[in-house]
Scaffold this motif. Sequence first.
Motif, PDB file in Angstrom:
ATOM      1  N   ASP A 103      90.673  62.375  64.774  1.00 25.22           N
ATOM      2  CA  ASP A 103      89.753  62.089  63.679  1.00 25.22           C
ATOM      3  C   ASP A 103      90.500  61.734  62.400  1.00 25.22           C
ATOM      4  OD1 ASP A 103      90.648  64.812  63.509  1.00 25.22           O
ATOM      5  OD2 ASP A 103      89.039  65.236  62.078  1.00 25.22           O
ATOM      6  N   ARG A 104      91.782  62.089  62.331  1.00 27.01           N
ATOM      7  CA  ARG A 104      92.591  61.834  61.138  1.00 27.01           C
ATOM      8  C   ARG A 104      93.633  60.740  61.349  1.00 27.01           C
ATOM      9  NH1 ARG A 104      92.677  62.988  56.333  1.00 27.01           N
ATOM     10  NH2 ARG A 104      94.608  64.186  56.171  1.00 27.01           N
ATOM     11  N   ARG A 106      95.380  57.603  64.144  1.00 26.70           N
ATOM     12  CA  ARG A 106      95.304  56.728  65.317  1.00 26.70           C
ATOM     13  C   ARG A 106      96.717  56.487  65.832  1.00 26.70           C
ATOM     14  NH1 ARG A 106      95.395  51.169  66.774  1.00 26.70           N
ATOM     15  NH2 ARG A 106      96.007  50.567  64.657  1.00 26.70           N
ATOM     16  N   THR A 142      96.926  56.323  59.514  1.00 29.11           N
ATOM     17  CA  THR A 142      95.899  57.226  59.006  1.00 29.11           C
ATOM     18  C   THR A 142      94.552  56.536  59.124  1.00 29.11           C
ATOM     19  OG1 THR A 142      96.150  56.410  56.744  1.00 29.11           O
ATOM     20  CG2 THR A 142      97.503  58.303  57.390  1.00 29.11           C
ATOM     21  N   ARG A 143      93.523  57.318  59.285  1.00 30.25           N
ATOM     22  CA  ARG A 143      92.170  56.765  59.343  1.00 30.25           C
ATOM     23  C   ARG A 143      91.563  56.754  57.936  1.00 30.25           C
ATOM     24  NH1 ARG A 143      90.494  55.662  64.377  1.00 30.25           N
ATOM     25  NH2 ARG A 143      91.416  56.797  66.136  1.00 30.25           N
ATOM     26  N   PRO A 147      94.145  52.687  55.301  1.00 27.71           N
ATOM     27  CA  PRO A 147      95.067  53.280  56.276  1.00 27.71           C
ATOM     28  C   PRO A 147      96.523  53.046  55.893  1.00 27.71           C
ATOM     29  CG  PRO A 147      94.116  51.273  57.154  1.00 27.71           C
ATOM     30  CD  PRO A 147      93.385  51.561  55.884  1.00 27.71           C
TER      31      PRO A 147
END
Length: 281
Positions: A103-104, A106, A142-143, A147
């Motif tokens: 969720d945080r 990729r 980062t999402r 990003p």
Amino acid sequence: MSLIPRLGALLALFLLTACAPSLHVMSFNVRYPSDQGPQPWAVRRPVMVNLIREARPDLIGTQELFQRQGDDLVRALPGYRWFGRDRRGEHADEHMGIFYRPDRLRLVHSGDFWLSDTPEQPGSMSWGTDLPRLASWGIFDTRGARPHRFLFIDTHLAHREQDAAARARAAALIVGQLPVLAGDLPIILAGDMNARPDSGAYRAFVAALADAREHAARRRGPKMTFHDFTGVPDRRIDYLFTRGFAVIAAETHTYHQGSVYPSDHFPVSATLRFTSDRRPN
């Protein structure tokens, strides 16, 4: 540089870091899953789960991890995934398992290399070590709306007293791989280095990267990290090193339940903020 341009540069850095996303990262030697002795895995497992649940790192570099431990942890903590191969290139031995929160973050690419004269050869050894040693890595984004891309590396250096030269060679090899893997991306290196701050291995790392604890604006917990299940640490061998980040805080986690500790090492963590605006292409 005159005062006004210097203040302008500092203000620009402040605005950049204030707007950049932050990361909470951890290095954790989890101790292999022995079923014998006073601190078996079945007893330590729920304590480790609670520690991770409370700390909520976005990314964890583990050492001594066996596959069943990794699977146990993500089963209890479904917000995490993990990847990595073991020291022989398979899944029956110790891994440098990397855990992350999808969720945080990729995961973009991942891989590994061995700490030897033939780093592409799984299970290879050099420099008189008694066990294969490796580094596992991942490129992450980062999402969010802005990003940021970075490299995370996790490793575990040779442990014996006579392996000091091998540790220094391994550190130099890892540092030499950084331009290949990261280019100019920000970097986080996690590991049980089995090396104290007065060692050649440590000097090799800090020649290229910053010791997160030493550069942290705030620190919590003891500096020493190895405690052999006593709760009283006597040496500092676990580290986070960085490039391209401001270190907001660093912590050594001493969490335990009664006489049960999650490991014979205290995990170390850092809260980081990007200092560059490098984005995914």
